[in-house]
Design a protein around this motif. Sequence first.
Motif, PDB file in Angstrom:
ATOM      1  N   MET A   1       0.821  -1.179   0.000  1.00 16.71           N
ATOM      2  CA  MET A   1       0.000   0.000   0.000  1.00 16.71           C
ATOM      3  C   MET A   1       0.871   1.251   0.000  1.00 16.71           C
ATOM      4  N   VAL A   2       1.980   1.163   0.739  1.00 21.71           N
ATOM      5  CA  VAL A   2       2.892   2.295   0.775  1.00 21.71           C
ATOM      6  C   VAL A   2       3.367   2.625  -0.630  1.00 21.71           C
TER       7      VAL A   2
ATOM      8  N   ASP B  44      -7.952   4.069   6.833  1.00 20.75           N
ATOM      9  CA  ASP B  44      -7.911   5.463   6.403  1.00 20.75           C
ATOM     10  C   ASP B  44      -6.708   5.642   5.497  1.00 20.75           C
ATOM     11  N   ILE B  45      -6.976   6.130   4.323  1.00 20.90           N
ATOM     12  CA  ILE B  45      -5.884   6.294   3.370  1.00 20.90           C
ATOM     13  C   ILE B  45      -6.099   7.632   2.671  1.00 20.90           C
ATOM     14  N   THR B 103       2.201  -4.449   0.691  1.00 19.30           N
ATOM     15  CA  THR B 103       2.203  -3.636   1.907  1.00 19.30           C
ATOM     16  C   THR B 103       1.152  -4.114   2.893  1.00 19.30           C
ATOM     17  N   LEU B 104      -0.002  -4.424   2.383  1.00 20.13           N
ATOM     18  CA  LEU B 104      -1.072  -4.930   3.238  1.00 20.13           C
ATOM     19  C   LEU B 104      -0.633  -6.235   3.910  1.00 20.13           C
ATOM     20  N   SER B 164      12.632   5.199   4.564  1.00 19.14           N
ATOM     21  CA  SER B 164      11.308   5.801   4.647  1.00 19.14           C
ATOM     22  C   SER B 164      10.226   4.835   5.100  1.00 19.14           C
ATOM     23  N   ASP B 165      10.624   3.622   5.410  1.00 19.56           N
ATOM     24  CA  ASP B 165       9.635   2.616   5.731  1.00 19.56           C
ATOM     25  C   ASP B 165       9.575   2.406   7.236  1.00 19.56           C
ATOM     26  N   HIS B 186       1.472   4.171   9.601  1.00 21.69           N
ATOM     27  CA  HIS B 186       2.752   4.391   8.944  1.00 21.69           C
ATOM     28  C   HIS B 186       3.217   5.808   9.237  1.00 21.69           C
ATOM     29  N   MET B 189       3.262   8.347   5.753  1.00 18.96           N
ATOM     30  CA  MET B 189       2.099   8.513   4.877  1.00 18.96           C
ATOM     31  C   MET B 189       0.827   8.475   5.702  1.00 18.96           C
ATOM     32  N   LEU B 191      -1.710   6.683   6.252  1.00 19.56           N
ATOM     33  CA  LEU B 191      -2.296   5.355   6.149  1.00 19.56           C
ATOM     34  C   LEU B 191      -2.461   4.780   7.543  1.00 19.56           C
TER      35      LEU B 191
END
Lengths: 230, 201
Positions: A1-2, B44-45, B103-104, B164-165, B186, B189, B191
């Motif tokens: 998703m990122v 929420d995105i 990512t999910l 960045s992760d 995250h 972002m 998210l």
Amino acid sequence: MVSALKDPINFLVLKHMNKMKTYLSWFLLMISPAGVFAQDQVKAMSDIPGFKSKLEEMSKAVQSISCDFVQEKSLVVLSEKIISKGVFFFRKENNIRWEYTQPYRYLIVISNGQLFTRDDRNQKLYDIESNKMFGEMNKFISGCIQGDILRNDKDYSTEYFENGSHYFVKLVPRSEKMRAMLNEVQIWFDKKDLTVSALKMIESGQDYTKIDFINKKLNTEIPLEKFSFK
Amino acid sequence: MFSGCSRSVYKKYETPPLLPADAVDSYSWFRQDTGRYLFQSSIDIYQNTFTGLLFVKPLEKSRRILFITETGLKIFDMEFFRTADPVVHYCIDAINRKPVIKTLGKDLSLMLFNIAENDELIMVHEKGSEKNFIRSKDKNGTRFCSISGKTGKVEELISRGGLSDKLNIKFFSERGLQPDSIEISHYNMKLKIHLVRLNEN
């Protein structure tokens, strides 16, 4: 998703998902079968034109429906079921309210070309007219409730059955794309009043969502406020 | 908080006795014997919110997660393993994109399997408190877990991959028996995944 969010195309996909999800939810909601009725022996319907004619009459006579519903999501592979309950209201023309009360409160209202959803944290309003998919979805919902969907030979192949207490119609989507998501729709009509008693949506993999409509009341006064977006 | 994992720097931390053999699973809220969980869920995105039910079922060698809408539509069905990549059994077309699934899958996998299972485990105890901290590593990066002295379970997890992760998972439990709510967010972002456990009785 990122990564998707860094990618505008994928982000658009995600953005679109919200609308798609609601559309598909409604679509699936309308297509699940009834365990109670499934146990009854069904045979091919003896008088299909007669059934259609009676359904037409019912559709004209019914101005409103209010009832309770029990929704069963069956995850076949996992041998698990998720039960939801609530209250359903329909008032001509095309005013629909699904009020989930279990396992938590969730509201869906369709009225005046708009679709509204609300839970304890969020609420959303969609314009059905501006979205072709929502338009189709709306037609599908009211089509199931009023039986209009049986006239839709273009999108579904239809088979007719009956048992002692119910008419049972099986709809199979003609589109391969649709069948990847939804194998079959079953609609059970009560022989006494031709109202929908149950809907079952069977997905690929045999998981299904089934909704039983119980304690039905026809043509009672349902205030328009029930279909307001609040 | 997790700077405590660097044992030589902070004197207020000490190394406890050897980590229990079953440590990697014993601190998790989602073990094989914990039974199924159903969560009211929202994702929420940016400006979008997706709501529905998240169903978690432990299996003998894996954990299965399904996300369905309130109306019964299945959004995705994934199976998670401790040391292998998740298997996607089903995902609606609208989100069936590799980066999304990746990512999910990673987020939910960390929620289920908090501590990486390998020889690079480090556990420290905060002096004067009941808290323990565990640092573990795998191919995706480093995970830091804060273990509650009260519940014996993970109460917070931070995962760091590349520059960045960075991911944070918080587990809330009033009685310490089940996770009442979980928040996955995250850092870089907008998210957030918010789960509230539903009592089905």
